[in-house]
Design a protein around this motif. Structure first.
Motif, short mmCIF file in Angstrom:
data_model
loop_
_atom_site.label_atom_id
_atom_site.label_comp_id
_atom_site.label_asym_id
_atom_site.label_seq_id
_atom_site.Cartn_x
_atom_site.Cartn_y
_atom_site.Cartn_z
N PHE A 43 0.78 -1.39 0.12
CA PHE A 43 0.06 -0.09 -0.09
C PHE A 43 0.82 1.19 0.27
O PHE A 43 0.71 2.16 -0.63
CB PHE A 43 -0.86 0.01 1.22
CG PHE A 43 -2.29 -0.44 0.98
CD1 PHE A 43 -3.22 0.18 0.15
CD2 PHE A 43 -2.55 -1.70 1.57
CE1 PHE A 43 -4.49 -0.31 -0.11
CE2 PHE A 43 -3.85 -2.31 1.16
CZ PHE A 43 -4.89 -1.60 0.61
N LEU A 44 1.90 1.26 0.88
CA LEU A 44 2.82 2.41 0.99
C LEU A 44 3.48 2.78 -0.17
O LEU A 44 3.49 3.99 -0.85
CB LEU A 44 3.65 2.24 2.10
CG LEU A 44 4.64 3.27 2.12
CD1 LEU A 44 4.15 4.84 2.48
CD2 LEU A 44 5.57 3.39 3.42
N THR A 46 2.70 1.88 -3.48
CA THR A 46 1.65 2.12 -4.34
C THR A 46 1.56 3.66 -4.15
O THR A 46 1.35 4.46 -5.30
CB THR A 46 0.44 1.09 -4.55
OG1 THR A 46 1.14 -0.31 -4.35
CG2 THR A 46 -0.16 1.33 -5.73
N GLY A 47 1.03 3.87 -2.92
CA GLY A 47 0.50 5.08 -2.65
C GLY A 47 1.54 6.09 -2.85
O GLY A 47 1.35 7.26 -3.40
N ILE A 48 3.11 5.77 -2.68
CA ILE A 48 3.82 6.80 -3.01
C ILE A 48 3.91 7.12 -4.55
O ILE A 48 4.02 8.36 -5.02
CB ILE A 48 5.33 6.34 -2.30
CG1 ILE A 48 5.21 6.73 -1.07
CG2 ILE A 48 6.43 7.42 -3.14
CD1 ILE A 48 6.54 6.09 -0.16
N ALA A 51 1.14 9.46 -5.61
CA ALA A 51 1.55 10.71 -5.07
C ALA A 51 2.42 11.38 -5.89
O ALA A 51 2.30 12.42 -6.31
CB ALA A 51 2.00 10.57 -3.63
N VAL A 108 -4.17 8.29 -2.40
CA VAL A 108 -2.84 8.57 -1.71
C VAL A 108 -3.31 8.57 -0.16
O VAL A 108 -2.91 8.14 0.77
CB VAL A 108 -2.20 10.04 -2.12
CG1 VAL A 108 -0.99 10.10 -1.08
CG2 VAL A 108 -1.75 9.81 -3.45
N GLY A 112 -3.36 4.90 0.75
CA GLY A 112 -2.03 5.13 1.10
C GLY A 112 -1.86 5.11 2.33
O GLY A 112 -1.01 4.51 2.96
N THR A 116 -1.71 1.74 4.27
CA THR A 116 -0.57 1.44 5.01
C THR A 116 -0.46 1.17 6.60
O THR A 116 -0.02 0.09 7.05
CB THR A 116 0.49 2.52 4.76
OG1 THR A 116 0.33 2.89 3.33
CG2 THR A 116 1.94 2.34 5.27
N TYR A 141 -5.75 -5.04 -1.13
CA TYR A 141 -4.59 -4.49 -2.04
C TYR A 141 -4.96 -4.67 -3.47
O TYR A 141 -4.79 -3.83 -4.34
CB TYR A 141 -3.38 -4.87 -1.48
CG TYR A 141 -2.20 -4.52 -2.29
CD1 TYR A 141 -1.87 -3.02 -2.33
CD2 TYR A 141 -1.73 -5.10 -3.52
CE1 TYR A 141 -0.90 -2.51 -3.22
CE2 TYR A 141 -0.89 -4.61 -4.17
CZ TYR A 141 -0.61 -3.25 -3.97
OH TYR A 141 0.41 -2.60 -5.14
N CYS A 148 -6.09 1.44 -9.32
CA CYS A 148 -4.97 2.48 -9.80
C CYS A 148 -4.81 2.35 -11.47
O CYS A 148 -4.50 3.45 -12.00
CB CYS A 148 -3.66 2.39 -9.16
SG CYS A 148 -3.78 2.65 -7.42
#
Ligand code: HEM
Ligand SMILES: [Cu+2]
Lengths: 631, 195
Positions: A43-44, A46-48, A51, A108, A112, A116, A141, A148
């Motif tokens: 998650f983190l 992908t989130g970054i 972002a 995000v 995210g 996360t 996830y 996304c």
């Protein structure tokens, strides 16, 4: 029979997991993992990535706003027909704004952030081996990932991505002919959102069930860290509000694809009268904002929870007003369902109803203020350790105050007539939601990086990153208040056509420069993050000398988290600098019997036996000391 | 050896409790979805005389209600049989419930055609009438999920999984199915009141 039984024991007790780990292939360990720690990292990261994409889009439209008459041939090279002659087209500008908002708010700061930290911290801070249903967790996830991909896929369509704003109000979003982005781009937006909502719900249900059912011995609700409280209430908000968005989105899909008229009425497009009659576009706004307002708290509450944890740890002080913090979170959760009308003051709602929403809106500022004051009181006279995580936590408090204040203005139904849909609103929510929540998220990343990757991030780069972000965000968003007060509307392509707005061009150029520079500052973070995963200094088990349970797990990740039994919890998580204690932090796993010198009688409320033992010990201790003095 | 088998079993049974809780939470999200849809109906219709349901509700909806109530009963018997370890009976009643589920779908389908013919099509400038289809279709989606769960439980039982697993499957399935029953009754009464 007996061998299967033994295998079972191994699988479920967390013992001897090395052996088990050998059976994991690359695919089950890194891709289709059901381990909550791996899912958190997925998650983190992908989130970054999302972002970075979202930020890049914002730089593109900032270029348009800052230099509306200038041509940048480079843009044409990259964007082709969407930037013919090196200038971004109006339709594409709207797509950029829309996808930027969607990515930032949902992908995000919802997935995210919650994805996360809920995944990482709920089992680790509560003492559970994994989530209630690791399988559903994994699906959560992969639904997010699919969402996304679909959303980004809309950039590769002929007519471009959705462009009706992140709030996708019909009729603009409902009529493919109204704007090119309302064609296939909007369809993809809706499909992506359906996946996203499914993902969020699966996640949220898992978080709630885990928190309510799988806490370790001794971890009653009032011993939970504030991060968990925040993530818990966030999940409840999501559970109750996302289904409403489903309703709104599905009716919109019917209007778009089946010709119904839930939202559409009296429309003429390009000289043609449309067949849909009798619909109500306001209905959509009700459905959207019933989710939309709780959504902004879904975004900020995990960030507030992270901040509580980081500020207490790094001030070496108990969080001020733990109970007040929890009740404020509960208050925000409840109230956030009855304020959605403040987004609709100017839709012609009855002034009486507007008044009701105004009052509820102003009331929700109270728990928000309580939290702010508690942060400040926790910082007050603390032994502050300015780690990068701490700086970002303080940054959150700052943004939450400066953005929250403007909320009070906007919450005023009469003032909002002037301010609605101007840059004042943009300034408000980018400070209070955008900047504050991003700060909270970054704070969490810096703080729990050692837990996630077993290594430390570089502090110097962290400081550099903080100052670029903090100052940059203020330089970008603060001037927007003044533009809004002057009546400059949001979502306009260029301000050069309007006499009274021309004077704001220099400000726009300034903002664009600030945005570009603070975006460059993020490179410091990206480098630091990805480099440290592989080459950072190795982390110790409890690098911040923190009290919570996650720091009792080994640095090396195990499936099942603790090698032996799950530790028992005896105390709340905020025993920092407790008077009488020889050390400045007492982890939750230390029983009171080992800290006789620092126990208070209120530690034993409702347990007269323990209180008696404690009093006896104190009497003996005093007697001993007196005896020593005499000698 | 007894000791060895006891521990994992207990742990596994323990781990089922949070999973069952997930089903309750899912039911809450479903409730919110239908609360949203019916509230949307109320907001939309909102005292406007040109809106609202202007046709007679099809009798087929009444049949639907009867069918789903009966299916709740058969589901209950399947559940009881499972508890009493009468597996043939469990399968029989499960199969009956599945059939009733399909019959429910058929009755809804008939209701849609009747509605369409009586001048209340889905594509309608009076969206109050479109809402009938939306309620019913969303509910049918849940019914399909419920039928899927029943088929799964049936097959798994046939394969001879341990009883505690079988019982768990039955608990989830019946919980969900009874919820769908109540949900339909809510929708039906809601429609009747707004006729
Ligand atoms: C102090 C409490 C707050 C009050 C009284 C408040 C009030 C308002 C009002 C009245 C609006 C509507 C303005 C308009 O469109 O004319 C608004 C917009 C917004 N607020 Fe707040 N707010 C508060 C806190 C927050 C927080 C904590 C967040 C997020 C974390 C937030 C996020 C937003 C967003 C995203 C919008 C704009 C949505 C859009 O139109 O795109 N607000 N706020
Ligand atoms: Cu709001």
């Amino acid at each position: 029979m007996s061998s299967t039984a033994i295998n079972h024991t191994l699988e479920h007790s967390g013992h001897a997991h090395d052996e088990h780990a050998h059976h994991q292939s690359f695919l089950t360990k890194y891709i289709f993992s059901t381990d909550h720690k791996m899912i958190a990292k997925q998650f983190l990261i992908t989130g970054i990535i999302m972002a970075v994409i979202g930020m890049f889009l914002s730089i593109l439209f900032r270029i348009q706003l800052g230099w509306p008459d200038q041509s940048f041939p480079l843009l044409e090279t990259f964007l082709g027909k969407w930037a013919e002659g090196g200038r971004i087209k109006p339709d594409f500008y709207l797509s950029l704004v829309t996808i930027h908002g969607t990515i930032m708010v949902f992908f995000v700061l919802t997935a995210g952030l919650s994805g996360t930290f809920s995944n990482l911290l709920i089992p680790l801070q509560l003492g559970a081996r994994d989530m209630a249903s690791p399988l559903v967790n994994m699906l959560s996830y992969w639904f997010f990932f699919t969402a996304c991909v679909i959303m980004m896929g809309s950039f590769f369509t002929e007519t471009g991505p959705a462009s009706a704003g992140w709030t996708i109000y019909p009729p603009l979003s409902a009529l493919p002919k109204a704007i090119s982005g309302s064609g296939i781009g909007m369809t993809l937006w809706l499909i992506s959102m359906v996946f996203f909502i499914a993902s969020s719900l699966m996640g949220a249900l898992n978080y709630i069930s885990t928190i309510l059912n799988m806490r370790t011995k001794g971890m009653d609700l009032w011993k939970m860290p504030l991060t968990i409280w925040a993530l818990f209430l966030t999940a409840i908000l999501g559970t109750l509000s996302f289904p409403v968005l489903v309703a709104g989105v599905v009716l919109l899909i019917f209007d778009r694809s089946f010709g119904t008229s839930f939202y559409l009425s009296d429309l003429v497009v390009q000289g043609q009268i449309l067949p849909q009659q009798g619909g109500s576009p306001i209905l959509f706004q009700h459905l959207f904002w019933f989710l939309g307002h709780p959504e902004v708290y879904i975004v900020i509450m995990p960030a507030l929870g992270i901040t509580s944890e980081v500020i207490a740890t790094n001030s070496r002080k108990p969080i001020f007003g733990y109970h007040a913090m929890v009740y404020s979170l509960i208050g925000i959760t409840v109230l956030s369902f009855i304020v959605w009308g403040h987004h609709m003051f100017v839709t012609g709602m009855s002034p009486f109803l507007g008044g009701v929403f105004m009052i509820t809106t102003l009331i929700i500022a109270v728990p928000s203020a309580v939290k702010t004051f508690n942060y400040l009181a926790t910082l007050w006279r603390g032994n502050i350790r300015f780690t990068p995580a701490m700086l970002f936590a303080i940054g959150l408090v700052s943004f939450f105050i400066s953005g929250g204040l403007t909320g009070i203005f906007l919450g005023n139904a009469a003032l909002d007539i002037n301010l609605h849909d101007t840059y004042f609103v943009v300034a408000h929510f980018h400070l209070v939601m955008g900047s504050a929540a991003i700060c909270g998220m970054l704070s969490g990343v810096y703080h729990w990086f050692p837990k996630m990757f077993g290594r430390m991030m570089d502090e110097k780069l962290g400081y550099l990153h903080f100052w670029f972000t903090f100052i940059g965000a203020y330089l970008v968003f603060f001037p927007m208040h003044f533009m809004g007060l002057d009546g400059v509307p949001r979502r306009y392509y260029a301000f050069t056509e309007f006499e009274f707005m021309k004077e704001w061009l220099t400000v726009n150029t300034f903002i664009s420069w600030a945005a570009i520079i603070s975006a460059l500052g993020q490179v410091a973070f990206l480098w630091n993050f990805f480099h440290s995963i592989f080459y950072g200094k190795r982390a110790t088990q409890n690098p911040w000398q923190s009290n919570t349970l996650e720091w009792t797990t080994p640095v090396e990740h195990l499936h099942g988290n603790w090698p032996g039994e799950i530790p028992t919890v005896y105390r709340w998580p905020y025993d920092y600098s407790k008077p009488g204690s020889p050390v400045d932090f007492i982890p939750q796993t230390i029983p009171f019997s080992e800290t006789m010198s620092s126990n208070f009688s209120h530690d034993f409320e409702g347990n007269p036996e323990a209180e008696r033992i404690q009093l006896e010990w104190q009497k003996n201790d005093e007697a001993e000391r007196l005896a020593e003095d005499k000698v | 050896m007894l000791y060895m088998t006891k521990i994992p079993l207990e742990q596994e049974i323990q781990s089922l409790k949070p999973k069952k809780f997930l089903m309750w939470l899912f039911i809450i999200t479903s409730c919110m979805l239908f609360a949203a849809l019916t509230s949307a109906y109320i907001v939309y219709t909102g005292g406007n005389p040109t809106r609202g349901i202007k046709v007679q509700l099809p009798v087929a909806f009444l049949y639907s209600s009867c069918l789903i109530i009966i299916s709740s009963l058969t589901m209950h018997y399947a559940f009881k049989a499972t508890k009493e370890l009468q597996f043939a009976k469990q399968r029989l009643f499960l199969a009956l419930t599945i059939l009733l589920g399909f019959a429910f779908f058929a009755s809804q389908w008939i209701a849609w055609t009747v509605l369409f013919e009586s001048g209340a099509p889905f594509v309608n400038s009076n969206a109050s009438e479109s809402f009938i289809y939306v309620f019913s279709a969303f509910h049918i989606l849940h019914i399909f999920a419920g039928i899927g769960m029943m088929v799964y439980t049936f097959i798994k039982q046939n394969k001879g999984i341990p009883q505690y697993r079988n019982m768990f499957n039955m608990e989830l399935t019946s919980l969900f199915w009874h919820f769908l029953d109540i949900l339909w009754i809510y929708l039906y009464v809601f429609l009747l009141l707004n006729q």
